[in-house]
Design an enzyme around this catalytic site. Sequence first.
Site, PDB file in Angstrom:
ATOM      1  N   HIS A  93      32.682  26.276  41.281  1.00  0.00           N
ATOM      2  CA  HIS A  93      33.165  27.559  40.764  1.00  0.00           C
ATOM      3  C   HIS A  93      33.476  27.465  39.273  1.00  0.00           C
ATOM      4  O   HIS A  93      34.514  27.936  38.797  1.00  0.00           O
ATOM      5  CB  HIS A  93      34.413  28.012  41.538  1.00  0.00           C
ATOM      6  CG  HIS A  93      34.100  28.529  42.912  1.00  0.00           C
ATOM      7  ND1 HIS A  93      33.407  29.683  43.138  1.00  0.00           N
ATOM      8  CD2 HIS A  93      34.372  28.013  44.140  1.00  0.00           C
ATOM      9  CE1 HIS A  93      33.271  29.882  44.447  1.00  0.00           C
ATOM     10  NE2 HIS A  93      33.833  28.879  45.097  1.00  0.00           N
ATOM     11  N   TRP A 104      41.555  37.755  47.223  1.00  0.00           N
ATOM     12  CA  TRP A 104      40.375  37.591  46.357  1.00  0.00           C
ATOM     13  C   TRP A 104      39.938  38.972  45.903  1.00  0.00           C
ATOM     14  O   TRP A 104      40.073  39.943  46.647  1.00  0.00           O
ATOM     15  CB  TRP A 104      39.260  36.888  47.139  1.00  0.00           C
ATOM     16  CG  TRP A 104      39.660  35.536  47.614  1.00  0.00           C
ATOM     17  CD1 TRP A 104      40.078  35.193  48.876  1.00  0.00           C
ATOM     18  CD2 TRP A 104      39.737  34.332  46.841  1.00  0.00           C
ATOM     19  NE1 TRP A 104      40.388  33.852  48.930  1.00  0.00           N
ATOM     20  CE2 TRP A 104      40.188  33.299  47.697  1.00  0.00           C
ATOM     21  CE3 TRP A 104      39.461  34.023  45.501  1.00  0.00           C
ATOM     22  CZ2 TRP A 104      40.366  31.985  47.255  1.00  0.00           C
ATOM     23  CZ3 TRP A 104      39.640  32.712  45.073  1.00  0.00           C
ATOM     24  CH2 TRP A 104      40.085  31.711  45.939  1.00  0.00           C
ATOM     25  N   THR A 105      39.381  39.035  44.688  1.00  0.00           N
ATOM     26  CA  THR A 105      39.209  40.371  44.105  1.00  0.00           C
ATOM     27  C   THR A 105      37.755  40.724  43.780  1.00  0.00           C
ATOM     28  O   THR A 105      37.502  41.553  42.909  1.00  0.00           O
ATOM     29  CB  THR A 105      40.079  40.511  42.833  1.00  0.00           C
ATOM     30  OG1 THR A 105      39.683  39.495  41.900  1.00  0.00           O
ATOM     31  CG2 THR A 105      41.546  40.389  43.141  1.00  0.00           C
ATOM     32  N   ARG A 149      37.573  37.227  39.348  1.00  0.00           N
ATOM     33  CA  ARG A 149      36.525  38.178  39.768  1.00  0.00           C
ATOM     34  C   ARG A 149      36.809  39.553  39.167  1.00  0.00           C
ATOM     35  O   ARG A 149      35.924  40.231  38.693  1.00  0.00           O
ATOM     36  CB  ARG A 149      36.464  38.242  41.286  1.00  0.00           C
ATOM     37  CG  ARG A 149      35.572  37.186  41.902  1.00  0.00           C
ATOM     38  CD  ARG A 149      35.959  35.757  41.497  1.00  0.00           C
ATOM     39  NE  ARG A 149      35.162  34.746  42.168  1.00  0.00           N
ATOM     40  CZ  ARG A 149      35.473  34.225  43.350  1.00  0.00           C
ATOM     41  NH1 ARG A 149      36.593  34.570  43.965  1.00  0.00           N
ATOM     42  NH2 ARG A 149      34.684  33.329  43.909  1.00  0.00           N
ATOM     43  N   ASP A 165      37.216  23.727  46.226  1.00  0.00           N
ATOM     44  CA  ASP A 165      36.464  24.388  47.294  1.00  0.00           C
ATOM     45  C   ASP A 165      34.999  24.588  46.909  1.00  0.00           C
ATOM     46  O   ASP A 165      34.654  24.602  45.724  1.00  0.00           O
ATOM     47  CB  ASP A 165      37.095  25.749  47.620  1.00  0.00           C
ATOM     48  CG  ASP A 165      37.111  26.675  46.404  1.00  0.00           C
ATOM     49  OD1 ASP A 165      37.308  26.169  45.278  1.00  0.00           O
ATOM     50  OD2 ASP A 165      36.926  27.884  46.574  1.00  0.00           O
ATOM     51  N   GLU A 166      34.171  24.729  47.919  1.00  0.00           N
ATOM     52  CA  GLU A 166      32.798  25.221  47.785  1.00  0.00           C
ATOM     53  C   GLU A 166      32.054  24.599  46.597  1.00  0.00           C
ATOM     54  O   GLU A 166      31.566  25.306  45.721  1.00  0.00           O
ATOM     55  CB  GLU A 166      32.822  26.756  47.670  1.00  0.00           C
ATOM     56  CG  GLU A 166      33.457  27.393  48.908  1.00  0.00           C
ATOM     57  CD  GLU A 166      33.572  28.907  48.830  1.00  0.00           C
ATOM     58  OE1 GLU A 166      33.491  29.554  49.877  1.00  0.00           O
ATOM     59  OE2 GLU A 166      33.777  29.454  47.718  1.00  0.00           O
ATOM     60  N   ASP A 206      37.058  30.871  37.583  1.00  0.00           N
ATOM     61  CA  ASP A 206      36.011  30.866  38.603  1.00  0.00           C
ATOM     62  C   ASP A 206      34.684  31.102  37.885  1.00  0.00           C
ATOM     63  O   ASP A 206      34.650  31.211  36.659  1.00  0.00           O
ATOM     64  CB  ASP A 206      36.286  31.946  39.675  1.00  0.00           C
ATOM     65  CG  ASP A 206      35.789  31.500  41.038  1.00  0.00           C
ATOM     66  OD1 ASP A 206      34.572  31.251  41.168  1.00  0.00           O
ATOM     67  OD2 ASP A 206      36.603  31.398  41.976  1.00  0.00           O
TER      68      ASP A 206
END
Length: 476
Positions: free
Chosen positions: A230, A430-431, A140, A293-294, A169
């Site tokens: 992602h 997380w950024t 990110r 994830d997700e 990501d």
Amino acid sequence: MIPRPREIQNLGGKMLLPKRLDAVCPEAMPSLAAYIQRFNEGYQRIVDGSTELMQGESISIKLNLMPRIAASHKDMHMIMIDEGGITVAAKSENGFRYALTTITQLCKIAVNTGKDHLETARIIDYPAYDYRGLHLDVSRHFFGVETVKRYLDYMDKAKLNHLHWHLSDDQGWRIKSHKFLLLHEVGAYRNQADGTRYGGYYSHDEIRQVLDYAEMLGIEVIPEIDLPGHTLAILAAYPELACFPCEFEVETRWGIFDDILCVGKPETIDFLRELLDELCELFPGKYFHIGGDEAPKTRWKECELCTAMLDKHELSDYEALQGWFTNEMVKILREKGKEVLAWDEVLDSPVDSSIIALAWRGDAKDSAKLANKNGNRYVLCPNSITYLDWSAGEGEPGRKEISTLENVYNIDPQSYEGAHLCLGLQANLWTEHITDEERLFTMLHPRAMALAERAWNPEPDYDGFLKRLKLLGDIR
Ligand SMILES: [Zn+2]
């Protein structure tokens, strides 16, 4: 000291601090030499400016290999501080590193409080959990090698020993690939709304610099390539790996996106096999994190190839298709001798019980229950407790959700189901909203210290922690 040692016996005397305090590398552990030199230089920096307080020129710290304490924890160590000097006994390299970190903290506290001596004492110490982790998202926002090294320095000070490096990501792919050039040429950069191009990636040489530095500090690096969701940065480079190829862009918004890898295409698995080949060579450590994830199933449900794959393997639903994909990745990585980690969503369908789950959703109680049922080992990183991108309090920087220092400190791994499968604790950073190094360390400290203490010492002592934190000063 943080984390609080297990056992301190005060012996009532004083060891006057010298101008030089030099540890001597044990002959049998030449690989500790760089760490020891760093410790010796660190002492010079601590006493710099206070040398008028220091008595005597030089004291050597003896480091003795002690297989005799082998019966207990591998990283157990004993520090003897008497009037004449300091002796350390340990049997592992990290045992010596942790002892030297403790000595550094003792010297720092002495100097911070205007003292010219250490109290004589015997300290016996070892960690409660072998996995004490810190996560860093460089997708990110991208952080260069020097920042990552500073992050590792901080981990060393907190005796944290696993760096979970989130390297891909939707918003950016961060590793130069010699096999798939578009990954870094296209996938590492995003076109922002204001017309600027944002991004960056690590060369292999830069990755090796980080790995070498982590090795010197006794820290295991766990690379994460997030799959199958992602992955918009991968799809921007190689759109043919999507269920419905089109001109994808490296994402500039934050969130969860429907376009993910198509697992019905054999090309996708072939691509990942090749890519993992390259990455496993680059990261020779024992762990590899495959994300998981997700991953919305929107596209898979519409995709003939994904549906055909589901039918071929007689899978109950599209969640199970992710389970099948996860197991395929595990097969590839286990052939390379890797232990595989993944986010706890992978436990929502039947998966290989060798996977180490990062239990993050909510308070992670349900994830621990799932892991226990399936026999998976897990690491606790519940987002309502250990997500350090959350604000630390009203008016503090960070996301709108809050996890205070005390909330992080109060994590209790013993209260989770399957506590015998819990390998340890991790804080995640997380950024999305962290654009620079200063903010990164503001979010990190001191909450990561709270996590480090709870992963080390099973007896909580929050009031004592606050006092010790103050004595130690800002160690960022
Ligand atoms: Zn598909």
